[in-house]
Design an enzyme around this catalytic site. Structure first.
Site, PDB file in Angstrom:
ATOM      1  N   ARG A   1       0.857  -1.178   0.000  1.00  0.00           N
ATOM      2  CA  ARG A   1       0.000   0.000   0.000  1.00  0.00           C
ATOM      3  C   ARG A   1       0.899   1.236   0.000  1.00  0.00           C
ATOM      4  NH1 ARG A   1      -3.609  -1.916  -2.003  1.00  0.00           N
ATOM      5  NH2 ARG A   1      -5.521  -2.785  -1.116  1.00  0.00           N
TER       6      ARG A   1
ATOM      7  N   HIS B   1       1.141  -0.330 -10.421  1.00  0.00           N
ATOM      8  CA  HIS B   1       0.120  -1.117  -9.701  1.00  0.00           C
ATOM      9  C   HIS B   1      -0.234  -2.386 -10.493  1.00  0.00           C
ATOM     10  CE1 HIS B   1      -3.072  -0.783  -6.359  1.00  0.00           C
ATOM     11  NE2 HIS B   1      -2.860  -2.054  -6.668  1.00  0.00           N
TER      12      HIS B   1
END
Lengths: 310, 310
Positions: free
Chosen positions: B225, B273
Site C-alpha cells: 500500500r 500497480h
C-alpha cells in the site's frame, strides 16, 4: 603423502589456496599443494582450469585424476595427451547461482521489467502480464543445471518443457529429445534457456533454421556456452522481430569485444559471465572430495565421458 | 433465487459479467445479477470494489455479505453504515502474481541486473553477486500474500525474516512482531518487502526513524500500500545513500502524478500497480464460493475483522 599440482592459473592461486588447504585438512588428507609444477612423475592429482598451464599431460605418469574447476570441459576434453580420468566441476554453489540467474532473468522478461526500469516518459500503463502459468518456458539441456533450473521455474508456476540430445525421463517434466524433439520443444517456448554443454553436436544449435522454430517474439536466455548460438543468425532474427530479446551471459570471445554488435543492439542484454561462477569454498570441497575418493579407491564424482564429451 | 448487486463500478461490469455468471452456473446457484441497483431491500449479496457506487449501506437490510473484489478494504472498512459481513478478496491468481513480482524484483536487485540492462559504456565487470543464501530478506506482513512470498524466496535460498503487528508462528520462518520486533526485523534486511494492510497502525510505518534501522544501501520493495511509506522520508534516505533503491508498485495517488519526485529519482523504479491485479476468472470463483457458503449456512471465507481493520 598426496602430491597435488594447482595448474589452474597463477591468478587463481591466491583465491583457492586457503579454501583448498582447509578442505584437505577437514578431509584428513596429508598433502602437498603447490602452484609450481613439481616433478611431473610425482604428481597424484592436477587441479585444472581452462587456460591453465598444461598442454601436454604425458609426463604426469602417476596422476590419478585431472580435476577441472569449471563445469565446461570443451577446451580440455579433446586433448589427446590427456589419458588420465577427467572430472568436471559440479559445485552446489555454482548450481545455486545459475538457478538465481535463470529464474531472475526469466521473471524479468515475463514481467516486462525493462519498460519500468527505463521509463523516461513516465508512462503509467497498468496492463498486467499473464501469470507464469500462461508463459511456457523451454530448457535446453537437462544436466544438473538444467534440471534444477526447470524445477525452480516449475515451482513458480511456469509450464516447463525440457530438451536433451538423448532421451531423458524426469519426473514431473515434459521432455523432448533429439533433432525432431528440438522443433517441438522450441515451437512452444516463449522463453528458451540454453544450458547445454558445448560439443560438436550442440555448436550453433540455435541457427537461422532453428531460431525460426521459436514463436514470434520469443526470448532467449543463454547462460550456457557462447558457441551454442550462431551470432549472426541471432542478430538477424532480433532485427527482423522473429526473436524479441536475448539475454546472454556467455560469448565466443570473452570479455565480449567492445565492437561486437551485441553491445549496441537494443534487444540484447549482455551479462559478463556471472551466471555460473565457481565459488572457491564450495568448489574446493568438491575437488578434495574427489581426491579423498581417489585415495580410498572409490569412484570419482562427475567423471567426464570422453566419447560424449561432457 | 439469490439477488446479487454488482456495485464494483460500471467499468468493471463487462470484464466480470461472464466470469461471474459462469461461476454461478458451475456452483448450481439460481441468481439474478445486475450492475443496476435493484430494490435495496431485496439484495442478498453486494459485489463491491473501492470507488464503487454505494456510500450508504443502510437500505440493504437483507444483505448477507459485501464481497470485496480487492484484497485491500481500507476504503470501506470504516464506513459506519456497513454493518453487514465484509469479505476481502483472496484470489489465488492475485497471490501468484504477487509472488512473481516480489521474487522477480528481489532477484533483480540481488543480481544487480539494472547495471547490465542499462550499460551504455559497455562495461564488462565479472564481479559476482553473493548467493541468495547470503542476502537476507525481510517481509513485513504475514498474511496470505506475505507468507507465500516468504516461502518462494526461501525456496530460492534467501534467508527470510518475517514481521507482523501481532505475534505469528509460521513453520520454518523466523518471525518478529510489534514495535520492538520491527527494529530487529529491519536491521538485518538487505531487501525489505512491504506486504502490510493499510491501517492506522501501519500508515507511514517506514518513516525517517524506521528507515534508519535498515542497513546502509538496503533495497525496499513496496507492492503493498502506498501509505505504508512516508514519501518525503524515503526520498531523503535515498538521496543520502541510507537506502540504495526503492521499487514501488503502489502510491498514495494513482496513477502517480507526472510531477511526483519518484519518477525522476534515479534510485526509484515505479511499476504501475501491476503486482497484485485481481483476475476476473479466479476472483469470480472466490466471490461465488462465498455466496454458496452464505446460502448453505457455512462460514464465509476471508471475513474482515472490523476491529483489526483487515
Amino acid at each position: 603423502m598426496v602430491t597435488i599440482y594447482f595448474a589452474a592459473g597463477a591468478s587463481r592461486w591466491p583465491t583457492y589456496e586457503a579454501p583448498l588447504r582447509r578442505a584437505l585438512t577437514e578431509a584428513g588428507l596429508d598433502a602437498t599443494l603447490s602452484p609450481d609444477c613439481p616433478d611431473p612423475a610425482l604428481v597424484d592429482y592436477i587441479v585444472f582450469a581452462p587456460g591453465g598451464e598444461i598442454e601436454d599431460f604425458t609426463p604426469f605418469t602417476r596422476c590419478k585424476a585431472v580435476l577441472n574447476l569449471w563445469a565446461g570441459v570443451e577446451r580440455i576434453v579433446g586433448n589427446p595427451t590427456l589419458t588420465q580420468p577427467l572430472c568436471r566441476m559440479v559445485d552446489p554453489a555454482l548450481t545455486a547461482g545459475m538457478v538465481e540467474w535463470v529464474v531472475g532473468h526469466t521473471l524479468r522478461h515475463h514481467l516486462g521489467m525493462d519498460r519500468h526500469i527505463v521509463n523516461p516518459d513516465r508512462v503509467w500503463d497498468p496492463a498486467c502480464p499473464p501469470l507464469a502459468s500462461e508463459r511456457p518456458v523451454t530448457v535446453l539441456g537437462l544436466g544438473a543445471l538444467g534440471q534444477q533450473c526447470a524445477q525452480a521455474l516449475q515451482a513458480l508456476g511456469f509450464p516447463v518443457t525440457g530438451w536433451s540430445r538423448s532421451e531423458k525421463h524426469i519426473p514431473g517434466l515434459q521432455t523432448h529429445h533429439g533433432r525432431d524433439g528440438l522443433q517441438a520443444a522450441l515451437a512452444k517456448a516463449q522463453i528458451a534457456v540454453l544450458l547445454l554443454p558445448k560439443t560438436v553436436e550442440t555448436e550453433n544449435i540455435l541457427n537461422a533454421e532453428t531460431l525460426a522454430w521459436l514463436p514470434k517474439g520469443a526470448v532467449i536466455l543463454n547462460p550456457g556456452r557462447g558457441a551454442l548460438i550462431d551470432d549472426a543468425a541471432l542478430l538477424a532474427a532480433l532485427t527482423s522481430g522473429g526473436i524479441g530479446h536475448a539475454t546472454l551471459d556467455v560469448f565466443r570471445v570473452e570479455p565480449l569485444p567492445q565492437d561486437h554488435p551485441f553491445w549496441a543492439h537494443p534487444q540484447v542484454t549482455v551479462t559478463p559471465h556471472v551466471a555460473a561462477e565457481t565459488r572457491p569454498l564450495s568448489a574446493s570441497r568438491v575437488v578434495v572430495e574427489n581426491i579423498r575418493r581417489g585415495e580410498a579407491g572409490e569412484p570419482f564424482l562427475h567423471l567426464v565421458n570422453r566419447v560424449r564429451g561432457y
